[in-house]
Design an enzyme around this catalytic site. Structure first.
Site, PDB file in Angstrom:
ATOM      1  CE  LYS A 279      50.660  61.747  -0.058  1.00 28.99           C
ATOM      2  NZ  LYS A 279      52.116  61.773   0.191  1.00 28.99           N
ATOM      3  CD  GLU A 364      66.554  64.007  -3.073  1.00 30.87           C
ATOM      4  OE1 GLU A 364      66.272  64.650  -4.098  1.00 30.87           O
ATOM      5  OE2 GLU A 364      65.717  63.316  -2.457  1.00 30.87           O
ATOM      6  NE  ARG A 392      67.083  63.040  -8.453  1.00 32.70           N
ATOM      7  CZ  ARG A 392      65.807  63.277  -8.802  1.00 32.70           C
ATOM      8  NH1 ARG A 392      65.146  64.265  -8.257  1.00 32.70           N
ATOM      9  NH2 ARG A 392      65.201  62.550  -9.704  1.00 32.70           N
TER      10      ARG A 392
HETATM   11  C1  TPP Z   1      64.489  62.079  -5.715  1.00 25.76           C
HETATM   12  C2  TPP Z   1      63.533  61.515  -4.706  1.00 25.76           C
HETATM   13  N1  TPP Z   1      63.640  61.885  -3.418  1.00 25.76           N
HETATM   14  C3  TPP Z   1      62.813  61.379  -2.493  1.00 25.76           C
HETATM   15  C4  TPP Z   1      61.853  60.460  -2.851  1.00 25.76           C
HETATM   16  C5  TPP Z   1      60.971  59.820  -1.799  1.00 25.76           C
HETATM   17  N2  TPP Z   1      59.580  60.150  -2.047  1.00 25.76           N
HETATM   18  C6  TPP Z   1      58.757  59.286  -2.601  1.00 25.76           C
HETATM   19  S1  TPP Z   1      57.227  59.910  -2.758  1.00 25.76           S
HETATM   20  C7  TPP Z   1      57.687  61.359  -2.005  1.00 25.76           C
HETATM   21  C8  TPP Z   1      56.705  62.454  -1.786  1.00 25.76           C
HETATM   22  C9  TPP Z   1      56.124  62.857  -3.111  1.00 25.76           C
HETATM   23  O1  TPP Z   1      55.229  63.923  -2.888  1.00 25.76           O
HETATM   24  P1  TPP Z   1      54.272  64.324  -4.082  1.00 25.76           P
HETATM   25  O2  TPP Z   1      55.048  64.463  -5.333  1.00 25.76           O
HETATM   26  O3  TPP Z   1      53.492  65.486  -3.629  1.00 25.76           O
HETATM   27  O4  TPP Z   1      53.338  63.052  -4.287  1.00 25.76           O
HETATM   28  P2  TPP Z   1      52.215  62.517  -3.270  1.00 25.76           P
HETATM   29  O5  TPP Z   1      52.841  61.398  -2.500  1.00 25.76           O
HETATM   30  O6  TPP Z   1      51.785  63.658  -2.419  1.00 25.76           O
HETATM   31  O7  TPP Z   1      51.092  62.053  -4.168  1.00 25.76           O
HETATM   32  C10 TPP Z   1      59.022  61.335  -1.702  1.00 25.76           C
HETATM   33  C11 TPP Z   1      59.756  62.442  -1.048  1.00 25.76           C
HETATM   34  C12 TPP Z   1      61.777  60.088  -4.211  1.00 25.76           C
HETATM   35  N3  TPP Z   1      60.875  59.174  -4.637  1.00 25.76           N
HETATM   36  N4  TPP Z   1      62.609  60.636  -5.106  1.00 25.76           N
HETATM   37 MG    MG Z   2      51.743  65.665  -2.663  1.00 23.94          MG
END
Ligand code: TPP
Ligand code: MG
Ligand code: DXP
Length: 636
Positions: A279, A364, A392
């Site tokens: 990232k 969640e 959800r």
């Molecule tokens: C159900 C849900 N909970 C929380 C979030 C907030 N959120 C957005 S991106 C993220 C992290 C995602 O991590 P990853 O899938 O590893 O993607 P990266 O940002 O590392 O590319 C979170 C927790 C969300 N989008 N959806």
């Molecule tokens: Mg990630």
């Protein structure tokens, strides 16, 4: 001419050499940093998917081949390569590019929902549908982050995908080891194991590519590989499930990712390609950012990465600080987050009491029911989550917590209209949804002082769940009540108090502005803030009796929200005072600033006052009165 300027469609990538691809990747990075610094957005995740996206669009033919993104915040490069490079100046702005895939923007985009852990289910459904309809000329490719892979839905989908060995599906795990913070849990640990023990794969793949022209040597090595593999790294959980696993692959090496993707396509069944990315890759301020590697930035100085404008006191920070104080006074209070420790304000609590804060991953539903377990064990859990993401876990709140009268406190940040992140991020459903839950008490503080007070009251409740909700962003100055009436804060009383205005939470200021406009029109107003909005305070029924109208103003759905609860209570009490309800309409709202979206919903003082006056001018209770309404030219 810059290479990027020649890319208007993914097909323009096909003939680029390795050297040109490296140049293009550098141009894309510079473009991302320059544009996102000006608008804000998900800079870190997109710097991490530059090469991965190039490889995807060279191996697959979107939009015939369907490339699906989980959460979608990392799809900026995908947008750049699919003809939207020139629209980045309007990123996440009203009428501009969405910060997530958007079907209205492009046929290359599929999933608009930015809620994590859904992509594998979409992909499973698409693959089933294509197979059922005999559609065999297209691939289904699902890109999922390591964080999203900790969500339960992802494993429900994998359970189905792995069982269909005859159904081609390419899963790309974009593993940067982080959600906001480092991804937690056994799945994250397993990915880390694969990253290390499978390092030999990358080496042998390299050898294979380099030595392929020398079959004798290559054949010998292949034998060695088989031996090494069984010795060093018994197959992982994905292979145990029945998935073909390829990787880990350097996700910043276009050629290596392409090679793995082509192997995956050739396999013909469900294949998981494990890509290692970083990232914020290629931008030192992001790479070195300890908090979240610039997961989402505001407008920043590209040279330093520092925000251009300091941020004021946020609702989140007020909550976080008060919870640390409470936790210091009560050792039974614990915190629960779904991979959003910092964004939901629990970081200070975790720092002060690390053993009392639980990050469950992007999960969640598990967060809620594990909180029920924590409550049954005698703790008082505070589950901090963005309003929209609790949607959800409705059944978990209803059945696992409320049915058992568990003393869990839900703190919903980003409640109401958030704006920038589009339709699936607005926290507009929580009152309508959780207002259905028997025994759940709901509070909507209007400012920092009442947030502290409601939070303290909530964690004192030990015979059932409580919920405290507040909006995104900066919290304004405290609004002092001028008196109390039956547990209601009276914020303003003017004239004959013709109209009772019930302000819900952060809309107290708006309600007082509306009262100002009514008073200018000769309509007296009494503005109250109930604080605890569910159950409905009986004092509201008494105050409504005999007034010309009751006005409710809430940052949430009109349909089924606080106004519905109050109207129901008035009916049950036989009070005929009409309710003029103002809230968010029941539709998916396009992105824009919070103020723009609220204005689009008519939630401004002028629009609200105007509507009230128009409706009163035709309302029986008013016309029967002794003072016919004299409408001045315009409502200011
Ligand atoms: C159900 C849900 N909970 C929380 C979030 C907030 N959120 C957005 S991106 C993220 C992290 C995602 O991590 P990853 O899938 O590893 O993607 P990266 O940002 O590392 O590319 C979170 C927790 C969300 N989008 N959806
Ligand atoms: Mg990630
Ligand atoms: C996709 C993602 O990361 C979201 O959860 C969103 O960006 C949250 O935004 P804020 O934290 O700025 O409300």
């Amino acid at each position: 001419m810059a290479l990027l300027d020649t890319i208007d469609d993914p097909s323009d990538l096909a003939d680029l050499s390795a050297e040109q691809l490296r140049s293009l990747a550098a141009e894309i990075r510079r473009f991302l940093i320059d544009r996102v610094a000006r608008t804000g957005g998900h800079l870190g995740p997109n710097l991490g998917t530059v090469e991965l996206t190039l490889a995807l669009h060279r191996v697959f033919s979107s939009p015939r081949d369907r490339i699906l993104w989980d959460t979608g915040h990392q799809a900026y490069v995908h947008k750049m390569l699919t003809g939207r490079r020139d629209r980045f100046a309007g990123m996440r702005q009203k009428g501009g590019l969405s910060g997530y895939p958007s079907q209205a923007e492009s046929p290359h985009d599929v999933i608009e929902n930015s809620h994590a852990s859904t992509v594998l289910s979409y992909a499973d459904g698409l693959a089933k549908g294509y197979q059922l309809r005999g559609v065999e000329d297209r691939a289904v490719v699902a890109v999922i982050g390591d964080g999203a892979l900790t969500g339960g839905m992802a494993w429900e989908a994998l359970n189905n995908i792995a069982a269909a060995q005859d159904r081609p599906l390419v899963i790309v795990v974009n593993d940067n080891g982080r959600s906001y913070a480092p991804t937690v849990g056994g799945i994250a640990d397993h990915l880390a194991t694969l990253r290390t023990t499978r390092g030999y794969e990358r080496f042998l793949d390299w050898v294979k590519r380099v030595l392929a022209p020398a079959p004798l040597v290559y054949g010998t090595l292949h034998g060695i590989k088989k031996g090494v593999k069984d010795l060093v790294a018994p197959q992982g959980m994905f292979e145990d499930l029945g998935l073909k696993y390829l990787g880990p692959v350097d996700g910043h090496d276009v050629e290596a990712v392409e090679h793995a993707l082509r192997r995956a396509v050739a396999f013909g069944g469900p294949v998981l390609v494990h890509c290692l990315t970083r990232k914020g890759n290629g931008y030192a301020p992001a790479e070195n950012d300890e908090a979240d590697q610039f997961h989402a930035v505001r407008v920043i100085d590209p040279a330093t990465g520092r925000p251009v404008k300091p941020s004021g006191r946020s609702w989140t920070s007020v909550f976080g600080a008060e919870l640390v104080d409470i936790a210091g006074e009560r050792d039974d209070v614990v915190g629960v987050t779904a991979a959003m420790l910092e964004p939901t304000g629990l970081a200070a609590f975790a720092k002060a009491f690390p053993e009392r804060v639980f990050d469950v991953g992007i999960a969640e539903q598990h967060a809620v029911t594990s909180a029920a377990g924590l409550a049954l064990a005698g703790t008082h859990p505070v589950v901090a989550v963005y309003s929209t993401f609790l949607n959800r876990a409705f059944d978990q709140v209803l059945m696992d917590v409320a049915l058992h009268k568990c003393a869990v406190t839900f703190v919903l940040d980003r409640a109401g209209i958030t704006g920038d992140d589009g339709a699936s991020h607005n926290g507009m459903w929580d009152l309508a949804l959780f207002g259905l839950v028997p025994g759940l008490r709901i509070a909507a503080p209007r400012d920092a002082a009442t947030l502290r007070a409601r939070l303290r009251e909530a964690v004192e409740v030990d015979d059932g769940p409580t919920l405290v909700r507040f909006p995104k962003g900066e919290v304004g100055a405290d609004i002092t009540a001028i008196e109390q009436r039956g547990g209601l804060d009276v914020l303003r009383r003017e004239g004959a108090e013709d109209v009772l205005i019930v302000a819900v939470g952060s809309f107290a200021g708006l309600a007082m502005d509306v009262a100002d406009r009514l008073v200018l029109q000769g309509i007296g107003a009494l503005v109250v803030d109930p604080g605890w909005i569910k159950p409905v305070n009986p004092a509201l029924i008494e105050l409504a009796e005999g007034r010309r109208a009751v006005v409710t103003i809430e940052d949430g759905l009109r349909h089924g929200g606080f106004s519905s609860w109050l109207a129901q209570a008035l009916r049950d009490a036989g009070v005929a005072t009409p309710v003029f309800d103002f809230g968010v309409p029941q539709r998916f709202l396009d992105h824009g600033t919070r103020a723009e979206v609220l204005a689009a919903c008519g939630l401004t003082a002028q629009e609200t006052a105007r509507t009230i006056i128009e409706r009163m001018s035709t309302s029986d209770t008013w016309l029967d009165g002794d003072r016919p309404l004299v409408m001045k030219e315009t409502v200011q």
